[in-house]
Design a protein around this motif. Structure first.
Motif, PDB file in Angstrom:
ATOM      1  N   GLY A  78      10.244  -1.296   2.025  1.00  0.00           N
ATOM      2  CA  GLY A  78      10.001  -2.578   2.665  1.00  0.00           C
ATOM      3  C   GLY A  78       8.588  -2.754   3.179  1.00  0.00           C
ATOM      4  N   GLN A  79       7.761  -1.719   3.073  1.00  0.00           N
ATOM      5  CA  GLN A  79       6.399  -1.790   3.608  1.00  0.00           C
ATOM      6  C   GLN A  79       5.517  -2.709   2.756  1.00  0.00           C
ATOM      7  OE1 GLN A  79       4.822   2.063   4.429  1.00  0.00           O
ATOM      8  NE2 GLN A  79       2.759   1.358   4.886  1.00  0.00           N
ATOM      9  N   ARG A  80       4.714  -3.526   3.432  1.00  0.00           N
ATOM     10  CA  ARG A  80       3.758  -4.388   2.754  1.00  0.00           C
ATOM     11  C   ARG A  80       2.463  -3.616   2.543  1.00  0.00           C
ATOM     12  NH1 ARG A  80       4.487 -10.163   5.979  1.00  0.00           N
ATOM     13  NH2 ARG A  80       6.774 -10.116   6.098  1.00  0.00           N
ATOM     14  N   VAL A  81       1.975  -3.653   1.324  1.00  0.00           N
ATOM     15  CA  VAL A  81       0.788  -2.895   0.971  1.00  0.00           C
ATOM     16  C   VAL A  81      -0.101  -3.746   0.068  1.00  0.00           C
ATOM     17  CG1 VAL A  81       1.947  -0.653   1.138  1.00  0.00           C
ATOM     18  CG2 VAL A  81       1.906  -1.879  -1.055  1.00  0.00           C
ATOM     19  N   LEU A  82      -1.286  -3.242  -0.206  1.00  0.00           N
ATOM     20  CA  LEU A  82      -2.138  -3.782  -1.253  1.00  0.00           C
ATOM     21  C   LEU A  82      -2.145  -2.787  -2.408  1.00  0.00           C
ATOM     22  CD1 LEU A  82      -5.215  -5.073   0.790  1.00  0.00           C
ATOM     23  CD2 LEU A  82      -3.279  -6.410  -0.074  1.00  0.00           C
ATOM     24  N   LEU A  83      -2.071  -3.298  -3.618  1.00  0.00           N
ATOM     25  CA  LEU A  83      -2.120  -2.433  -4.797  1.00  0.00           C
ATOM     26  C   LEU A  83      -3.440  -2.680  -5.508  1.00  0.00           C
ATOM     27  CD1 LEU A  83       0.687  -1.570  -7.265  1.00  0.00           C
ATOM     28  CD2 LEU A  83      -1.542  -2.272  -8.161  1.00  0.00           C
ATOM     29  N   LYS A  84      -4.249  -1.619  -5.641  1.00  0.00           N
ATOM     30  CA  LYS A  84      -5.556  -1.722  -6.304  1.00  0.00           C
ATOM     31  C   LYS A  84      -5.468  -1.082  -7.679  1.00  0.00           C
ATOM     32  CE  LYS A  84     -10.500  -0.943  -5.704  1.00  0.00           C
ATOM     33  NZ  LYS A  84     -10.696  -0.679  -7.141  1.00  0.00           N
ATOM     34  N   HIS A  85      -5.668  -1.901  -8.712  1.00  0.00           N
ATOM     35  CA  HIS A  85      -5.629  -1.425 -10.098  1.00  0.00           C
ATOM     36  C   HIS A  85      -6.933  -1.833 -10.780  1.00  0.00           C
ATOM     37  CE1 HIS A  85      -4.464  -2.045 -14.454  1.00  0.00           C
ATOM     38  NE2 HIS A  85      -4.223  -0.766 -14.265  1.00  0.00           N
ATOM     39  N   ARG A 119      -8.910  -5.030  -9.704  1.00  0.00           N
ATOM     40  CA  ARG A 119      -8.062  -6.078  -9.125  1.00  0.00           C
ATOM     41  C   ARG A 119      -7.243  -5.523  -7.967  1.00  0.00           C
ATOM     42  NH1 ARG A 119      -6.886 -10.818 -11.593  1.00  0.00           N
ATOM     43  NH2 ARG A 119      -5.171 -12.080 -10.764  1.00  0.00           N
ATOM     44  N   THR A 120      -7.140  -6.284  -6.880  1.00  0.00           N
ATOM     45  CA  THR A 120      -6.331  -5.904  -5.722  1.00  0.00           C
ATOM     46  C   THR A 120      -5.369  -7.037  -5.409  1.00  0.00           C
ATOM     47  OG1 THR A 120      -8.148  -4.562  -4.824  1.00  0.00           O
ATOM     48  CG2 THR A 120      -6.384  -5.200  -3.304  1.00  0.00           C
ATOM     49  N   VAL A 121      -4.073  -6.706  -5.320  1.00  0.00           N
ATOM     50  CA  VAL A 121      -3.048  -7.732  -5.083  1.00  0.00           C
ATOM     51  C   VAL A 121      -2.093  -7.272  -3.989  1.00  0.00           C
ATOM     52  CG1 VAL A 121      -3.162  -8.586  -7.455  1.00  0.00           C
ATOM     53  CG2 VAL A 121      -1.525  -6.788  -6.877  1.00  0.00           C
ATOM     54  N   LYS A 122      -1.396  -8.229  -3.378  1.00  0.00           N
ATOM     55  CA  LYS A 122      -0.379  -7.912  -2.378  1.00  0.00           C
ATOM     56  C   LYS A 122       0.855  -7.325  -3.064  1.00  0.00           C
ATOM     57  CE  LYS A 122      -1.576 -11.507   0.996  1.00  0.00           C
ATOM     58  NZ  LYS A 122      -1.072 -12.708   1.708  1.00  0.00           N
ATOM     59  N   ALA A 123       1.546  -6.452  -2.349  1.00  0.00           N
ATOM     60  CA  ALA A 123       2.726  -5.814  -2.924  1.00  0.00           C
ATOM     61  C   ALA A 123       3.682  -5.384  -1.815  1.00  0.00           C
ATOM     62  CB  ALA A 123       2.326  -4.609  -3.775  1.00  0.00           C
ATOM     63  N   ILE A 124       4.926  -5.123  -2.218  1.00  0.00           N
ATOM     64  CA  ILE A 124       5.952  -4.605  -1.310  1.00  0.00           C
ATOM     65  C   ILE A 124       6.586  -3.381  -1.947  1.00  0.00           C
ATOM     66  CG2 ILE A 124       8.188  -5.032  -0.224  1.00  0.00           C
ATOM     67  CD1 ILE A 124       7.509  -7.924  -0.029  1.00  0.00           C
ATOM     68  N   VAL A 125       6.770  -2.328  -1.156  1.00  0.00           N
ATOM     69  CA  VAL A 125       7.509  -1.153  -1.621  1.00  0.00           C
ATOM     70  C   VAL A 125       8.989  -1.510  -1.590  1.00  0.00           C
ATOM     71  CG1 VAL A 125       8.033   1.266  -1.210  1.00  0.00           C
ATOM     72  CG2 VAL A 125       5.738   0.392  -0.715  1.00  0.00           C
ATOM     73  N   LYS A 126       9.574  -1.729  -2.757  1.00  0.00           N
ATOM     74  CA  LYS A 126      10.960  -2.177  -2.830  1.00  0.00           C
ATOM     75  C   LYS A 126      11.951  -1.033  -2.738  1.00  0.00           C
ATOM     76  CE  LYS A 126      11.906  -5.796  -3.337  1.00  0.00           C
ATOM     77  NZ  LYS A 126      12.052  -6.940  -2.397  1.00  0.00           N
ATOM     78  N   GLU A 127      11.545   0.123  -3.255  1.00  0.00           N
ATOM     79  CA  GLU A 127      12.492   1.235  -3.286  1.00  0.00           C
ATOM     80  C   GLU A 127      11.739   2.545  -3.444  1.00  0.00           C
ATOM     81  OE1 GLU A 127      16.464   2.553  -5.901  1.00  0.00           O
ATOM     82  OE2 GLU A 127      15.469   0.625  -6.250  1.00  0.00           O
ATOM     83  N   ILE A 128      12.264   3.599  -2.841  1.00  0.00           N
ATOM     84  CA  ILE A 128      11.764   4.960  -3.056  1.00  0.00           C
ATOM     85  C   ILE A 128      12.956   5.747  -3.604  1.00  0.00           C
ATOM     86  CG2 ILE A 128      10.695   6.997  -2.016  1.00  0.00           C
ATOM     87  CD1 ILE A 128       9.531   5.220   0.143  1.00  0.00           C
ATOM     88  N   PRO A 129      13.134   5.752  -4.930  1.00  0.00           N
ATOM     89  CA  PRO A 129      14.336   6.354  -5.518  1.00  0.00           C
ATOM     90  C   PRO A 129      14.495   7.842  -5.269  1.00  0.00           C
ATOM     91  CG  PRO A 129      13.204   4.950  -7.100  1.00  0.00           C
ATOM     92  CD  PRO A 129      12.274   5.131  -5.946  1.00  0.00           C
ATOM     93  N   VAL A 165       8.435   5.609  -6.770  1.00  0.00           N
ATOM     94  CA  VAL A 165       8.492   4.366  -6.018  1.00  0.00           C
ATOM     95  C   VAL A 165       8.649   3.200  -6.986  1.00  0.00           C
ATOM     96  CG1 VAL A 165       7.050   5.239  -4.133  1.00  0.00           C
ATOM     97  CG2 VAL A 165       5.995   3.997  -6.020  1.00  0.00           C
ATOM     98  N   LYS A 166       9.261   2.127  -6.463  1.00  0.00           N
ATOM     99  CA  LYS A 166       9.312   0.854  -7.176  1.00  0.00           C
ATOM    100  C   LYS A 166       8.613  -0.171  -6.312  1.00  0.00           C
ATOM    101  CE  LYS A 166      13.589   1.820  -9.708  1.00  0.00           C
ATOM    102  NZ  LYS A 166      14.985   1.398  -9.992  1.00  0.00           N
ATOM    103  N   VAL A 167       7.639  -0.837  -6.917  1.00  0.00           N
ATOM    104  CA  VAL A 167       6.781  -1.769  -6.188  1.00  0.00           C
ATOM    105  C   VAL A 167       6.865  -3.142  -6.839  1.00  0.00           C
ATOM    106  CG1 VAL A 167       4.432  -2.263  -5.415  1.00  0.00           C
ATOM    107  CG2 VAL A 167       5.216   0.101  -5.545  1.00  0.00           C
ATOM    108  N   ARG A 168       6.987  -4.168  -6.006  1.00  0.00           N
ATOM    109  CA  ARG A 168       6.948  -5.555  -6.463  1.00  0.00           C
ATOM    110  C   ARG A 168       5.613  -6.144  -6.038  1.00  0.00           C
ATOM    111  NH1 ARG A 168       9.451  -9.330  -9.903  1.00  0.00           N
ATOM    112  NH2 ARG A 168       9.409 -11.397  -8.955  1.00  0.00           N
ATOM    113  N   LEU A 227      -2.205   2.546  -3.559  1.00  0.00           N
ATOM    114  CA  LEU A 227      -1.532   1.726  -2.560  1.00  0.00           C
ATOM    115  C   LEU A 227      -2.354   1.819  -1.277  1.00  0.00           C
ATOM    116  CD1 LEU A 227       2.254   2.542  -3.121  1.00  0.00           C
ATOM    117  CD2 LEU A 227       0.884   0.670  -4.065  1.00  0.00           C
ATOM    118  N   VAL A 228      -2.714   0.660  -0.716  1.00  0.00           N
ATOM    119  CA  VAL A 228      -3.648   0.600   0.404  1.00  0.00           C
ATOM    120  C   VAL A 228      -3.008  -0.133   1.574  1.00  0.00           C
ATOM    121  CG1 VAL A 228      -5.923  -0.228   1.136  1.00  0.00           C
ATOM    122  CG2 VAL A 228      -5.589   0.601  -1.208  1.00  0.00           C
ATOM    123  N   ASP A 229      -3.278   0.349   2.783  1.00  0.00           N
ATOM    124  CA  ASP A 229      -2.801  -0.315   3.998  1.00  0.00           C
ATOM    125  C   ASP A 229      -3.605  -1.593   4.193  1.00  0.00           C
ATOM    126  OD1 ASP A 229      -2.202  -1.155   6.581  1.00  0.00           O
ATOM    127  OD2 ASP A 229      -1.997   0.892   7.342  1.00  0.00           O
TER     128      ASP A 229
END
Length: 449
Positions: free
Chosen positions: A345-352, A355-365, A390-393, A414-416
């Protein structure tokens, strides 16, 4: 005149040699810095003033012999504590090959630095103290090397002088490590018994271990096959900057600058811009101010397209016939490197790439248990140095390759978002970790992507 000619010939010879990037890893006090120092010293890669400084520092600490570890431990805290904290990069060469070496820390809390050093390595040297054998940190470093797809791993069983150079000690450790690393999918493992302090089997063969007939560490580093030919990989150009001079000389110039991550681009080739999906053809390629017909990785170039397309930093230019799929859902293996945990459920930034976009950690299987390589299901969080799935949206669709296909375009961070701290280093797609069955994802935080 002869000196100039000799220097020119030497430079030409070095330019013709291959480059090997390698990293050292191991637990605390296993002798990584001493091995690196011995390697540099015995291969005549240490300048006289550097050696004099080490001798002076060693004497001030009461040592009878020069402490070669001081050649790499550059931070004051490292010298005072006798440990490595930061990644120490060293550049040296022999007549057969050029090297970029990353000496990484051994403490558990600095495993994140090992991830940094090994992320671009062609080979990893994992040290083990012959008296202690394979321990948890050894397994962690082997797992990181496997996760980062390091193609070659050297097991350096150090301090053989403290176990009387016994072959059975070396054989037991080599067998255990090889079995463990083999389960992780490490493609090639070479075990070498050494004494970094005494110099046995580092640069020169050891007279104390006549039962060993393999290469020394330097010999293996000089001869291990390394391929840097990425031109046959999926062509990818992350756009870093859009160049529009709008001058009298170049009134209509519009170029898309960046470093080619992999593959080759040619004038006239049809390309697709992601994530928009718009297509065009390469009208020109500028390389260092010169127009060329073809460019390849890792050249930094400017592409000119036949059509005016809305392209900005973070877009990805790819050949139309080899365009990756875009998605807002990513499943990956990550190494958690922050002191604060990563939670569902944590809100993060994903840097690829760029490009940097907003993301949410949906699951840690799952989280990997290093002792037996089992998966601990649904841990709910990852803490510092954990390796897990991890699964990230993400808020915008991205084109991310599988890490197995491309270490550059298959990786991300994954960035704070609050302070810019790097939380985790991610490798998209499958790894040695087991894939989990997809489940329906529910956004409980209110970020509707």
């Amino acid at each position: 005149m002869s000196t100039t000619t000799s220097a020119a010939e030497e430079l030409a010879g070095l330019s013709a040699t291959t480059l090997l990037r390698f990293a050292t890893a191991g637990s605390v006090d296993d002798g990584k810095s001493t091995l690196v120092g011995r390697l540099l010293h015995d291969s005549k890669s240490v300048l006289t003033d550097q050696l004099e400084a080490v001798e002076l520092a060693s004497k001030s600490r009461g040592a009878a012999e020069p402490d070669l570890a001081l050649l790499t431990d550059g931070l004051r805290a490292e010298r005072e504590q006798g440990i490595t904290i930061d990644v120490a990069y060293r550049y040296f060469a022999t007549p057969r090959r050029r090297f970029i070496l990353a000496d990484t820390p051994g403490h558990v809390q600095y495993t994140r630095n090992m991830v940094t050093g090994a992320s671009t390595a062609d080979l990893a040297v994992v040290l083990v103290d012959a008296r202690n054998g394979v321990i948890e940190q050894t397994r962690r470093h082997a797992a990181v090397a496997a996760l980062l797809r390091v193609p070659h791993v050297v097991l350096a069983v150090n301090k053989m002088d403290l176990v009387d150079y016994e072959e059975r000690v070396f054989a037991k450790i080599a067998e255990e490590f090889t079995a463990y690393a083999g389960q992780l999918g490490v493609p090639e493992i070479t075990a070498i018994p050494i004494s970094a302090l005494a110099g046995d089997n580092v640069v020169e063969p050891s007279a104390n271990m006549d039962w060993y007939g393999g290469p020394t560490v330097l010999e293996h580093l000089e001869t291990v096959p390394v391929s840097h030919d990425l031109t046959s990989c999926h062509a990818r150009l992350p756009v870093q900057y859009v160049i529009r001079p709008q001058t009298a000389e170049h009134p209509d110039y519009r170029g898309y600058a960046g470093q080619i991550a992999a593959g080759t681009f040619r004038v006239g080739e049809e390309v697709t811009v992601l994530p928009s999906g718009r297509t065009s053809k390469v009208a020109g390629i500028d390389l260092l101010g010169t127009a060329v017909d073809v460019a390849w990785t890792p050249q930094s170039v400017t592409l000119l397209l036949e059509d005016d397309i809305d392209i900005s930093r973070g877009d990805l230019i790819v050949p139309s016939h080899d365009a990756p799929a875009t998605s807002q859902d990513i499943e990956a293996t990550v190494c958690h490197v922050a002191d604060t945990p990563l939670v569902v459920g944590q809100r993060v930034l994903l840097k690829h790439t760029t490009r940097t976009v907003k993301a949410i950690v949906k699951e840690i299987p799952s989280r990997l248990t290093l002792d037996d390589l089992s998966q601990h299901p649904e841990p709910g969080r990852l803490v510092a140095n954990d390796i897990g799935r991890v699964k990230v949206r993400i808020a915008e669709a991205l084109a991310i390759d599988s890490y197995a296909d491309s270490r550059r375009t298959g990786s991300f961070l994954l960035v704070d978002p609050s302070d810019g701290t790097t939380l985790a280093a991610g490798m998209a797609g499958e790894s040695f970790a087991s894939a989990e069955d997809p489940k329906a994802l529910v956004d409980e935080e209110g970020w509707d992507f």
